[in-house]
Design an enzyme around this catalytic site. Structure first.
Site, PDB file in Angstrom:
ATOM      1  CG  HIS A 133      -0.386   0.495   2.470  1.00 23.67           C
ATOM      2  ND1 HIS A 133      -0.396   1.819   2.813  1.00 23.67           N
ATOM      3  CD2 HIS A 133       0.224  -0.149   3.485  1.00 23.67           C
ATOM      4  CE1 HIS A 133       0.186   1.975   3.993  1.00 23.67           C
ATOM      5  NE2 HIS A 133       0.569   0.781   4.414  1.00 23.67           N
ATOM      6  CB  CYS A 134       1.364   4.059  -1.683  1.00 25.42           C
ATOM      7  SG  CYS A 134       0.111   4.135  -2.990  1.00 25.42           S
ATOM      8  NE  ARG A 135      -1.806  11.802   0.513  1.00 23.31           N
ATOM      9  CZ  ARG A 135      -2.662  12.450  -0.255  1.00 23.31           C
ATOM     10  NH1 ARG A 135      -2.781  12.148  -1.544  1.00 23.31           N
ATOM     11  NH2 ARG A 135      -3.421  13.410   0.242  1.00 23.31           N
TER      12      ARG A 135
ATOM     13  CB  ILE B 280      -2.728   5.088   4.211  1.00 21.32           C
ATOM     14  CG1 ILE B 280      -2.838   5.000   5.729  1.00 21.32           C
ATOM     15  CG2 ILE B 280      -2.335   6.464   3.733  1.00 21.32           C
ATOM     16  CD1 ILE B 280      -1.515   5.131   6.459  1.00 21.32           C
TER      17      ILE B 280
END
Length: 104
Positions: free
Chosen positions: A61-63, A90
């Site tokens: 995952h990332c932003r 996120i």
């Protein structure tokens, strides 16, 4: 590319399922907030790929889901077949489960 929802990720966490969570955001973003995954920035994902397991499911995952998708494309070229992208990153987690979470 396989994807996983934040609800599915929460189920994995709640069930203490065996999986690995990789956060490909930059360290300064990770310091602001994280989901307890291992921080391997996108720029170093190939160099540090030895930290990413091949024998259990891995959620990246990332932003928002864009950098993690790039990371998965890179890692799949290295032979990984056990990767899932967290839909919405996120930001989706914050919206669904933790509205007070600080997100850079």
């Amino acid at each position: 590319m396989k994807e996983i929802s934040v609800q599915e990720l929460k189920e994995l966490k709640d069930q203490n399922a065996e999986f690995q969570l990789i956060d490909v955001r930059e360290p300064f973003e990770y310091e602001v907030s994280h989901l307890d995954g291992i921080n391997i920035p996108l720029s170093g994902v190939i160099i540090e790929s030895d930290k990413i397991k091949k024998d259990v499911p891995v959620v990246i995952h990332c932003r928002s889901g864009k950098r993690s998708a790039q990371a998965i494309l890179l890692l799949e070229q290295e032979g990984y077949t056990n990767l899932s992208n967290l839909q919405g990153g996120i930001l989706a987690w914050k919206e669904e489960f933790d509205p007070e979470m600080d997100v850079y």
